[in-house]
Design an enzyme around this catalytic site. Structure first.
Site, PDB file in Angstrom:
ATOM      1  N   HIS A 191     103.073  20.275 115.422  1.00 28.02           N
ATOM      2  CA  HIS A 191     102.292  20.428 114.284  1.00 28.02           C
ATOM      3  C   HIS A 191     102.926  21.283 113.358  1.00 28.02           C
ATOM      4  O   HIS A 191     102.929  21.468 112.039  1.00 28.02           O
ATOM      5  CB  HIS A 191     100.779  20.479 114.626  1.00 28.02           C
ATOM      6  CG  HIS A 191     100.294  19.353 114.180  1.00 28.02           C
ATOM      7  ND1 HIS A 191      99.746  18.505 115.192  1.00 28.02           N
ATOM      8  CD2 HIS A 191      99.669  18.573 113.061  1.00 28.02           C
ATOM      9  CE1 HIS A 191      99.108  17.287 114.658  1.00 28.02           C
ATOM     10  NE2 HIS A 191      98.917  17.437 113.279  1.00 28.02           N
ATOM     11  N   CYS A 509     118.585   7.506 111.730  1.00 26.83           N
ATOM     12  CA  CYS A 509     117.481   7.810 110.933  1.00 26.83           C
ATOM     13  C   CYS A 509     116.397   8.746 111.825  1.00 26.83           C
ATOM     14  O   CYS A 509     115.239   9.387 111.336  1.00 26.83           O
ATOM     15  CB  CYS A 509     116.343   6.750 110.591  1.00 26.83           C
ATOM     16  SG  CYS A 509     115.778   5.765 112.248  1.00 26.83           S
TER      17      CYS A 509
HETATM   18  C1  PEP Z   1     113.791   8.907 116.441  1.00 26.23           C
HETATM   19  O1  PEP Z   1     113.163   8.628 117.689  1.00 26.23           O
HETATM   20  O2  PEP Z   1     114.683   9.348 116.223  1.00 26.23           O
HETATM   21  C2  PEP Z   1     113.005   8.256 115.588  1.00 26.23           C
HETATM   22  C3  PEP Z   1     113.318   8.268 114.225  1.00 26.23           C
HETATM   23  O3  PEP Z   1     111.708   7.626 115.553  1.00 26.23           O
HETATM   24  P1  PEP Z   1     110.368   8.733 115.822  1.00 26.23           P
HETATM   25  O4  PEP Z   1     110.730  10.075 115.618  1.00 26.23           O
HETATM   26  O5  PEP Z   1     109.231   8.224 114.876  1.00 26.23           O
HETATM   27  O6  PEP Z   1     109.967   8.522 117.307  1.00 26.23           O
END
Ligand code: PEP
Ligand code: MG
Length: 587
Positions: A191, A509
């Site tokens: 956080h 991503c």
């Molecule tokens: C990841 O795991 O890189 C991702 C984009 O998903 P999250 O961070 O939401 O798990």
């Protein structure tokens, strides 16, 4: 001069006075009280609790709409702790038994519970330790107001073992200009880290033993990617050099603003797609001024986490339509990728009790949850399909581990379409589908998955934690949770090669896409699509404009794939960036 390394959370250069906050500064004295003073002491405690609650409620209402609702939820947790009957009665009992001042009693009881929660395996309970500590310090702060004025941090760099989310909220609210943070506490997805990014405070985490060092003179805090560090007792030359670098950084940020409207094209003509990640309402609002081509990851769980119960089909339609309206105004591909619910592990719903698991990150999360709760899944698919009609909207599934899952998903999608048709509801009869590649088992089956999906998106946050077996929330193994580890790079390169062979779109991503050095790496593997926090897009675009894609593939890729450790990888990337910067500055 002493250079101490750490993990950069928000980029910047700060030269300023440090303010070491250690437990000693709270100055909790211990003194005996007489039995007749018990009532007064209890009164002081009750007033402190009441004031702490009022403070939190005031903070909550004044920050509403300015920060994500999800981030504000932490304040609700703190309010609940302030009402916790077990904690309160334990404090009362100890006060009567031990007859010492109330500050000392609160500190001891809080320490007991913090230690208890810190040792728990479940990351959610471990996070609770931080919350209890935060609340404990708040109560003690109320009891000894004059000793913990956050005002003292104005125009200072806070050096501390840990900083609490509520303190950051409070400083933001009180317009205290905190120049930077250096903390022993780690956890890039905690956080505190998220708030530091939201409030734009250069932050260095995971700096060992900070509170045991002397922090008297001016320091330099450098949280740029590469070698993030804090420099104690810098030399005059260093100060002059960093001042120059700081001006350069500010100039770059100004220059980057001019890139708006320009496509991200390499020097040899490769067009790169830069999409935005949306993880909450604040991100959605920031799309208004974004340079993004579209949205590459809409993390829908924020809607579920902020609702009182699983959101209805209509509530979801409203959010997806709102997001698409913003996407339509962008200048680029204008596509919106909606990821279905990804809860479990660190993402919990307040109205749904997940099973207690020994290893929640290896447990019931993402698609494993939605394929078990088909009605919840179908409601979401209905909403997505209904909004997607005649729009550039795609759907993506998280935490895919085997082919059975995508086969089941495709079957459910077909059923949902049929139901919508039978009900006479307009919907997309075809929607592009993709999966997150974030579980190692999926890495090895890209060719097989290609028969079922249109695109792949690399979730490097999870992929890194699973390839390295290093919990993404753990401070103790943060040194292993590094996407520049050669094993992670080889896994990503393998995925890219396979996806390109299969003629499938592939993007990244995860947080890795925020990092320009990582963009070089990923582009050398042939990846030309990225999705990141909007604020990182200008820097990514700036980097891409200076690159030559075929050089990256020919020169950089073989070197990176042959490295022995993350340090070597970073050295190669840093040198490469330096060379292209010099070349570009010359031309
Ligand atoms: C990841 O795991 O890189 C991702 C984009 O998903 P999250 O961070 O939401 O798990
Ligand atoms: Mg993930």
């Amino acid at each position: 001069m002493e250079k101490i390394m750490g993990k950069a959370i928000f980029e910047g250069i700060v030269i300023g006075e440090p303010y070491l906050r250690s437990k000693k500064q709270l100055g909790i004295e211990e003194y005996k009280i007489e039995p007749h003073m018990l009532e007064d002491e209890m009164n002081r405690f009750e007033i402190a609790i009441k004031d702490a609650k009022q403070d939190l409620k005031f903070l909550k209402s004044s920050l509403k709409g300015k920060v994500k609702n999800n981030d504000l939820k932490i304040l609700n947790v703190h309010l609940m702790i302030l009402d916790d009957p077990v904690l309160l009665s334990e404090i009362g009992k100890r006060l009567r038994n031990e007859l010492v001042n109330i500050e000392k009693v609160v500190a001891d009881v809080v320490e007991f519970y913090v230690d208890m929660f810190k040792d728990m395996k479940d990351p959610i309970y471990r996070q609770r330790a931080v919350d209890i500590q935060d609340v404990g310090e708040k109560i003690i702060g109320q009891l000894m107001v004059e000793n913990c004025e956050l005002n003292e941090l104005d125009n200072k760099i806070l050096v501390t073992k840990e900083i609490l989310p509520s303190e950051l909220f409070k400083m933001h609210h009180d317009k205290i200009n905190l120049l930077g943070i250096v903390t022993e506490y780690s956890g890039a997805t905690s956080h505190v880290a998220i708030l530091a990014k939201t409030f734009g405070i250069p932050t260095l985490m995971g700096v060992k033993d900070v509170s045991r060092m002397e922090w008297k003179n001016k320091v330099i805090l450098d949280t740029r990617k590469g070698d993030p560090c804090v420099i104690k007792d810098p030399t005059e030359e260093q100060i002059i050099e960093y001042k120059k670098q700081k001006l350069k950084l500010m100039a770059i940020k100004e220059e980057n603003k001019k890139l708006k409207g320009l496509p991200a094209i390499t020097k040899d003509g490769v067009k790169v797609i830069l999409n935005a990640n949306i993880g909450g309402i604040t991100d959605l609002i920031s799309l208004n001024n974004s340079m993004a081509d579209g949205v590459g990851l809409l993390r829908t769980e924020f809607l579920y986490m902020e609702s009182k119960f699983f959101p209805t089909e209509q509530e979801q339609i409203d959010l997806y339509e709102r997001a698409y309206k913003k996407v339509e105004k962008l200048k680029g591909e204008k596509s919106l990728i909606i990821r279905t619910l990804d809860i479990g592990a660190d993402k919990q719903l307040p109205y749904y009790k997940m099973p207690n698991e020994e290893n929640p990150f290896l447990g019931f999360r993402g698609i494993r949850f939605t394929l078990t709760h088909k009605n919840i899944f179908k409601t979401q698919l209905r909403a997505i399909l209904r909004v997607a009609k005649d729009k550039n909207i795609k759907v993506m599934f998280p935490m895919i581990s085997n082919l059975e899952e995508i086969i089941q998903i495709k079957e459910i999608l077909a059923v949902v379409k049929k139901e919508l048709k039978d009900e006479g509801l307009e919907h997309a009869s075809y929607i592009e589908t993709g999966i997150m590649v974030e579980v190692p088992s999926t890495v090895f089956l890209i060719d097989k998955f290609s028969k079922y999906v249109d695109f792949f998106s690399l979730g490097t946050n999870d992929l890194t934690q699973y390839v390295m077996a290093a919990d993404r929330l753990s401070a103790d193994v943060a040194y292993l949770n590094d996407y520049f580890e050669p094993a992670v790079l080889r896994a990503i390169n393998y995925i890219a090669e396979e996806a390109i062979k299969q003629n499938k779109k592939i993007s990244v991503c995860g947080e890795m896409a925020n990092d320009p050095m990582a963009i070089l790496t990923l582009m050398s593997f042939g990846i030309e699509r990225f999705s990141m926090l909007s604020t990182y897009i200008p820097m990514a675009k700036r980097t891409i404009l200076r690159l030559n894609s075929s050089d990256l593939k020919k020169e950089l890729k073989p070197k990176l794939l042959n490295c022995n450790n993350a340090r070597e990888v970073k050295k190669i990337l840093k040198d490469y960036i330096e060379v292209i910067t010099v070349e570009n500055d010359r031309s």
